[in-house]
Design a protein around this motif. Sequence first.
Motif, PDB file in Angstrom:
ATOM      1  N   ILE A 173      70.753 -12.867   7.764  1.00 36.75           N
ATOM      2  CA  ILE A 173      72.162 -12.886   7.350  1.00 36.75           C
ATOM      3  C   ILE A 173      72.308 -12.226   5.975  1.00 36.75           C
ATOM      4  O   ILE A 173      73.245 -11.451   5.742  1.00 36.75           O
ATOM      5  CB  ILE A 173      72.698 -14.324   7.329  1.00 36.75           C
ATOM      6  N   LYS A 174      71.398 -12.509   5.086  1.00 32.14           N
ATOM      7  CA  LYS A 174      71.434 -11.919   3.752  1.00 32.14           C
ATOM      8  C   LYS A 174      71.323 -10.398   3.843  1.00 32.14           C
ATOM      9  O   LYS A 174      71.999  -9.662   3.108  1.00 32.14           O
ATOM     10  CB  LYS A 174      70.301 -12.482   2.902  1.00 32.14           C
ATOM     11  N   ARG A 175      70.479  -9.914   4.777  1.00 28.50           N
ATOM     12  CA  ARG A 175      70.311  -8.473   4.950  1.00 28.50           C
ATOM     13  C   ARG A 175      71.605  -7.822   5.427  1.00 28.50           C
ATOM     14  O   ARG A 175      72.000  -6.760   4.933  1.00 28.50           O
ATOM     15  CB  ARG A 175      69.196  -8.216   5.959  1.00 28.50           C
ATOM     16  N   TYR A 176      72.292  -8.462   6.387  1.00 34.74           N
ATOM     17  CA  TYR A 176      73.567  -7.923   6.881  1.00 34.74           C
ATOM     18  C   TYR A 176      74.656  -7.998   5.811  1.00 34.74           C
ATOM     19  O   TYR A 176      75.500  -7.112   5.705  1.00 34.74           O
ATOM     20  CB  TYR A 176      74.010  -8.662   8.137  1.00 34.74           C
ATOM     21  N   GLU A 177      74.640  -9.065   5.017  1.00 36.76           N
ATOM     22  CA  GLU A 177      75.623  -9.179   3.939  1.00 36.76           C
ATOM     23  C   GLU A 177      75.431  -8.065   2.913  1.00 36.76           C
ATOM     24  O   GLU A 177      76.409  -7.520   2.394  1.00 36.76           O
ATOM     25  CB  GLU A 177      75.490 -10.550   3.272  1.00 36.76           C
ATOM     26  N   LEU A 178      74.169  -7.726   2.652  1.00 34.83           N
ATOM     27  CA  LEU A 178      73.889  -6.630   1.721  1.00 34.83           C
ATOM     28  C   LEU A 178      74.363  -5.305   2.300  1.00 34.83           C
ATOM     29  O   LEU A 178      75.015  -4.501   1.608  1.00 34.83           O
ATOM     30  CB  LEU A 178      72.383  -6.571   1.425  1.00 34.83           C
TER      31      LEU A 178
END
Length: 240
Positions: A113-118
């Motif tokens: 999720i953090k990767r997609y948010e970035l």
Amino acid sequence: MTLPEIINYRRSVRSYSKEAIDTNKVKDCLDLATLAPNSSNMQLWEFYHVTSPEMLKQLAVACLNQESSKTAKQMVVFVTRQDLYSKRARTLLELEIKNVKKNSPVERQAHRIKRYELYYGRVVPFLYTRFFGIFGFLRTLLVNVVGIFKPITYQVSENDIRVVVHKTCALAAQTFMLAMANEKYDTCPMEGFDSRKVKRLLKLPYSAEINMVVSCGIRTEKGIWGDRMRVPFSEVYRKV
């Protein structure tokens, strides 16, 4: 038809018969066009399905009165909407978070999720923002520095990103034309048109751009100008 049959059947048709074509079938083909591959799944396109006789006449004038436009029973205008990048990015971020929660192991969800948010929260806005070439210059400067140390995509100027948006819209147009061929409907992609007139007819915002206009109908005998010509495959095929 099989896929090779569909590809061989599709030709750029310059003259259509008076026979009507089914509006719903054309719409279904446009629905299939939305499944075309596109950069980062941003789908920065819109399809304007023109069926009104009066609008078709005006659009034919904007298409320089080409025979393919004058005899078309319907037309589709493929439009790029780079200005919608922020809206699309938010939608895709929500979708990917749902995908992660549904399909990823619990212990990996936070990282993904953090990767997609970035990516959709910062990288995409950074890449797609336009402002008189300034952001493109800064992006180009940055990647040239980073590229000293590792492989990186260098095509990040404002014009580069514009090209990406047009390429993916063209993939949708090609998917549409193949779907139409499967229905034994004919098409012709036209790049000869007055883009300002087309934009005014469709009441498009300033930031929208016309990718191509595709005329639609059923071919006449004179609709195909001759045998298909392609340069020898040996001239374009390179096995590495």
